[in-house]
Design a protein around this motif. Structure first.
Motif, PDB file in Angstrom:
ATOM      1  N   SER A 173       0.824  -1.220   0.000  1.00  0.00           N
ATOM      2  CA  SER A 173       0.000   0.000   0.000  1.00  0.00           C
ATOM      3  C   SER A 173       0.852   1.261   0.000  1.00  0.00           C
ATOM      4  CB  SER A 173      -0.933   0.016   1.213  1.00  0.00           C
ATOM      5  OG  SER A 173      -0.182   0.084   2.402  1.00  0.00           O
ATOM      6  N   THR A 174       2.000   1.204   0.665  1.00  0.00           N
ATOM      7  CA  THR A 174       2.852   2.395   0.808  1.00  0.00           C
ATOM      8  C   THR A 174       4.317   1.945   0.851  1.00  0.00           C
ATOM      9  OG1 THR A 174       2.649   2.221   3.220  1.00  0.00           O
ATOM     10  CG2 THR A 174       1.198   3.812   2.130  1.00  0.00           C
TER      11      THR A 174
ATOM     12  N   ASN B  11       7.613  -8.371   2.449  1.00  0.00           N
ATOM     13  CA  ASN B  11       7.872  -6.991   2.857  1.00  0.00           C
ATOM     14  C   ASN B  11       6.966  -6.518   3.989  1.00  0.00           C
ATOM     15  OD1 ASN B  11       8.633  -4.006   2.378  1.00  0.00           O
ATOM     16  ND2 ASN B  11       6.427  -4.037   1.973  1.00  0.00           N
TER      17      ASN B  11
ATOM     18  N   TYR C 286      10.382  -5.799  18.208  1.00  0.00           N
ATOM     19  CA  TYR C 286      10.657  -5.656  16.767  1.00  0.00           C
ATOM     20  C   TYR C 286      11.952  -6.389  16.420  1.00  0.00           C
ATOM     21  CZ  TYR C 286      11.520  -3.398  12.240  1.00  0.00           C
ATOM     22  OH  TYR C 286      11.765  -3.150  10.898  1.00  0.00           O
TER      23      TYR C 286
ATOM     24  N   ILE D 187       8.168   0.898   1.016  1.00  0.00           N
ATOM     25  CA  ILE D 187       9.094   0.055   0.268  1.00  0.00           C
ATOM     26  C   ILE D 187       8.326  -0.888  -0.662  1.00  0.00           C
ATOM     27  CG2 ILE D 187      10.838  -1.755   0.532  1.00  0.00           C
ATOM     28  CD1 ILE D 187      11.563  -0.416   3.272  1.00  0.00           C
TER      29      ILE D 187
ATOM     30  N   THR E 214       9.352   6.405   5.117  1.00  0.00           N
ATOM     31  CA  THR E 214       8.067   5.791   4.738  1.00  0.00           C
ATOM     32  C   THR E 214       7.067   6.084   5.864  1.00  0.00           C
ATOM     33  OG1 THR E 214       8.521   3.732   5.904  1.00  0.00           O
ATOM     34  CG2 THR E 214       9.287   3.851   3.626  1.00  0.00           C
TER      35      THR E 214
ATOM     36  N   SER F 118       2.398   3.421  10.706  1.00  0.00           N
ATOM     37  CA  SER F 118       2.551   1.986  10.964  1.00  0.00           C
ATOM     38  C   SER F 118       3.102   1.668  12.356  1.00  0.00           C
ATOM     39  CB  SER F 118       3.468   1.363   9.903  1.00  0.00           C
ATOM     40  OG  SER F 118       2.909   1.483   8.627  1.00  0.00           O
TER      41      SER F 118
ATOM     42  N   ARG G  32      -3.581  -5.117   2.268  1.00  0.00           N
ATOM     43  CA  ARG G  32      -4.778  -5.396   3.069  1.00  0.00           C
ATOM     44  C   ARG G  32      -6.029  -4.789   2.470  1.00  0.00           C
ATOM     45  NH1 ARG G  32      -2.918  -4.870   9.336  1.00  0.00           N
ATOM     46  NH2 ARG G  32      -1.855  -2.983   8.612  1.00  0.00           N
TER      47      ARG G  32
END
Ligand SMILES: NC(=O)c1ccc[n+]([C@@H]2O[C@H](COP(=O)([O-])OP(=O)(O)OC[C@H]3O[C@@H](n4cnc5c(N)ncnc54)[C@H](OP(=O)(O)O)[C@@H]3O)[C@@H](O)[C@H]2O)c1
Length: 272
Positions: free
Chosen positions: A10-11, A79, A144, A13, A179, A185, A33
């Motif tokens: 969607s956005t 990704n 993460y 990378i 990004t 996100s 999604r």
């Protein structure tokens, strides 16, 4: 004509990678999604598919469908992912499960769905987007890092396992990239406004340190170039460290004694 399957387009990378592969004449299965968010109408070789990578049944269905639509599957770019930031202690079980469901189990599902096709044709590339944070740890990012270190080790082991089938496994590990990653996100395990929490000072320092570095970030298009080069260079190279910041940091880590490097990171993040 070759086909690439990309998640999280969607956005950022993922979107940049879709555009670059399409410009190079590839068929692209762009999964996201919410397909209504897709912006690829100008690219005739791109087809979009609704896919939340945490839905294993949907993953199996969409990988099969893309293979059927294009008649081939040559490269898979895992990704889709996001950052969960903040103290480990204040993370909820739901946050932890969602972080692993997306960044790790999503990659497992897509990879398992694609492998029968790649094995059958005795060629293909599985390319996992990790992070410089899959090779070195920063404060306040434990969960993460757990996902990205996990993917890094997964990929290294899989490299050996799939080589006899002519399948290459590759890791692209970006540093900072401009990004939606650090805004839309990003999820927090602690509200930065919760000043009374014992971790509040560390959270503030770390967020401020990340913010102050945002001027050095690579663009998504630059990382897409690394992804495309890795997917098409025909070499067995496993890791591609993407972006000058990531390369410099990992060089420093390799050169310094561990404790000196960790002290440097602590200083860089304004921690005592
Ligand atoms: N930006 C950085 O500094 C940086 C650095 C190192 C590594 N990375 C990695 O690069 C990858 C792409 O991030 P980005 O920087 O391009 O950020 P981004 O612009 O926020 O893109 C993240 C993408 O992942 C998708 N996504 C999240 N959860 C998903 C799910 N359950 N199923 C399917 N898609 C999902 C998002 O979709 P929605 O639009 O539906 O939310 C979005 O398309 C991530 O794996 C990230 O960890 C980023």
């Amino acid at each position: 004509m070759k086909t690439v399957f990309i998640t999280g387009t969607s956005t950022g990378i993922g979107e940049a990678a879709v555009r670059l592969f399409a410009q190079h004449g590839w068929n692209v299965a762009a999964t996201l999604r919410h397909p209504a968010d897709a912006n690829f109408q100008d690219l005739p070789t791109v087809r979009t598919y609704a896919l939340d990578v945490t839905d294993e049944a949907a993953v199996n269905r969409v990988v099969q469908q893309a293979h059927q639509d294009f008649g081939s599957l040559d490269v898979v770019v895992n990704n889709a992912g996001y950052g969960l930031v903040g103290p480990f202690e204040t993370a909820t079980t739901k946050q932890i499960q969602q972080q692993f469901a997306t960044n790790v189990f999503g990659v497992f599902s897509v990879t398992r769905a694609a492998l029968p096709f790649l094995r059958e044709q005795k060629s293909g590339v599985i390319l996992n987007i990790t992070s410089v944070g899959g090779r070195t740890g920063f404060p306040m990012n434990s969960l993460y890092h757990a996902t990205k270190f996990g993917l890094d080790g997964f990929s290294e082991s899989l490299w050996y396992e799939l080589a006899p089938f002519g399948i290459q496994v590759k890791v692209v590990a970006p540093g900072g990239v401009a990004t939606d990653f650090a805004t839309r996100s990003l999820q927090m395990t602690l509200d930065p406004a919760d000043a009374a929490n014992s971790y509040a000072g560390q959270v503030r320092s770390v967020l401020e340190a990340f913010r102050s570095r945002s001027g050095n970030h690579s663009t998504a298009a630059e990382i897409a170039e690394v992804i495309y080069a890795a997917a098409t260079d025909g070499t067995p190279q496993l890791r591609y460290i993407a972006g000058p910041d990531a390369q410099a940091l990992l060089k420093t880590k390799a050169e310094l004694p561990e404790q000196d490097f960790m002290n440097l990171i602590r200083q860089n993040f304004g921690l005592a």
